[in-house]
Design an enzyme around this catalytic site. Structure first.
Site, PDB file in Angstrom:
ATOM      1  N   ARG A  29     -25.610 -20.672 -63.768  1.00  0.00           N
ATOM      2  CA  ARG A  29     -26.852 -20.321 -64.462  1.00  0.00           C
ATOM      3  C   ARG A  29     -27.080 -18.805 -64.494  1.00  0.00           C
ATOM      4  NH1 ARG A  29     -25.612 -24.595 -65.233  1.00  0.00           N
ATOM      5  NH2 ARG A  29     -26.779 -26.545 -65.132  1.00  0.00           N
ATOM      6  N   SER A  56     -35.122 -28.206 -66.707  1.00  0.00           N
ATOM      7  CA  SER A  56     -35.129 -27.966 -65.262  1.00  0.00           C
ATOM      8  C   SER A  56     -35.856 -26.649 -64.969  1.00  0.00           C
ATOM      9  CB  SER A  56     -33.697 -27.896 -64.731  1.00  0.00           C
ATOM     10  OG  SER A  56     -33.040 -29.120 -64.942  1.00  0.00           O
ATOM     11  N   GLU A  59     -35.861 -21.235 -63.115  1.00  0.00           N
ATOM     12  CA  GLU A  59     -34.813 -21.062 -64.117  1.00  0.00           C
ATOM     13  C   GLU A  59     -35.344 -20.377 -65.370  1.00  0.00           C
ATOM     14  OE1 GLU A  59     -31.572 -23.854 -66.468  1.00  0.00           O
ATOM     15  OE2 GLU A  59     -32.138 -24.349 -64.423  1.00  0.00           O
TER      16      GLU A  59
END
Length: 351
Positions: A160, A239, A343
């Protein structure tokens, strides 16, 4: 190039949250994107780049600067080589690669947002990450004042993360190039255990591309992670927290905390994450800390389908969302000694 003033940003985000931008520019060509960025840099104007808005949390006060909405289009397929303009809708582009019989991104079906955002976050799901197929990213380099082509290695991809995320004010992605696989209509080897179970195959097996895509879409829909304007469980950024990656020593301490809290037989999820490192599940942490599906009584709540998704139930403000997120972070830290990391990108706000 379309220009508006005091323009609401909420409709450009999947959370449907955030105040107005002092100025909003919609660019439909690479040249317009570059022109807008250069103008902002030349005048010292704060710049917010928006693609599909699926990874943004915009403050209630909005953005005191120029918001640049990248709405470029372009899908070019030459054999197994794919080039996407940054403004292309990612989920639609994935569907077209499956229709073309090419493997490599089929398990990334249903992910909201634009193609230009995928290398920034190194988007991944169900055992695939874009870093495994991206060959080159074409971007405008604000520091150099020109267009650059960055190889996969130069993008510095990790979980990520990427060079673009590490230096968010430097690059504006214009185009992304991929190398896909012609596997005679079959998918890439299935890696993710949940996907393999849903497909009834073993890890490493291949399945028909369309079956892989349909299965992933069904799995995502069951977790409220396929956008639906009528379903508030999808008014989210997917998420909200990344899965923590711990050193072996930190994981041993964490595992002991789990046993103390949940009993000697309790074992947290553990996945290899490189030498001396282990990844665990943010969703598991949230649930075991007491924040179950549907948690909350206000206009911002945890999704009823997935504990990793924080949602706007229709009338929330960004501050409502952040209050919930902070409660979750504090609760997980108190329970397990791990600090969750958001995130989505925060604009004018923070946890």
């Amino acid at each position: 190039m379309l220009e508006r003033h005091d323009a609401p940003l909420a409709p450009l985000t999947t959370f449907r949250l955030g105040g107005p931008a002092r100025r909003l520019i919609t660019a439909t060509t690479d040249a317009e994107v570059i022109e807008a960025v250069r103008e902002a840099d030349a005048t010292g104007t704060p710049l917010l780049v928006i693609g599909g808005g699926s990874n943004l949390v915009v403050g209630d006060k909005g953005f005191e600067g120029t918001a640049l909405h990248i709405a470029t289009s372009g899908f070019s397929l030459d054999g197994t080589r794919l080039e996407l303009a940054a403004g292309e809708v990612w989920s639609a582009a994935v569907a077209r690669t499956v229709d073309a019989g090419l493997a490599g991104v089929e398990c990334l079906s249903g992910i909201p947002g634009s193609a230009g955002a995928t290398p920034i976050q190194n988007v991944g799901a169900y055992g695939q990450e874009v870093s495994s197929t991206i060959t080159e990213v074409i971007a405008y380099d604000r520091a150099a004042g020109g267009t650059v082509a960055l190889s996969n290695e130069e993008c510095a991809f990790s979980y990520r993360h990427s060079r673009f995320k590490a230096d968010p004010d430097r690059y504006v992605v214009l185009r992304v190039r991929f190398e896909l696989e012609d596997a005679a209509g079959m998918s890439a080897p299935v890696k993710y255990p949940e996907t393999a179970r849903a497909l009834g195959v073993e890890a490493g097996d291949r399945v028909p591309l369309e079956l892989a895509r349909e299965t992933v879409l069904k799995l995502r829909s069951g977790k409220g992670m396929v956008l639906d304007a009528e379903d508030h469980d999808t008014w989210s950024a997917g998420s909200f927290f990344t899965n923590p990656i711990l050193t072996d020593a930190a994981f041993a301490v964490f595992r002991e905390r789990v046993r103390e809290r949940l009993g000697d037989d309790a074992a947290p999820p553990a996945y290899p994450a490189g030498e001396g490192r282990t990844k665990t599940s943010a969703a598991w942490l949230i649930d075991k800390a007491g924040f179950t599906k549907g948690y909350g009584t206000g206009p911002a709540r945890i999704s009823t389908k997935h504990t990793l998704a924080l949602t706007n139930r229709g009338t929330a403000t960004t501050e409502d969302l952040l209050t919930l997120a902070r409660e979750v972070v504090d609760g997980v830290r108190a329970a397990f000694g791990i600090t969750l990391v958001n995130e989505p990108v925060m604009v004018g706000v923070g946890l």
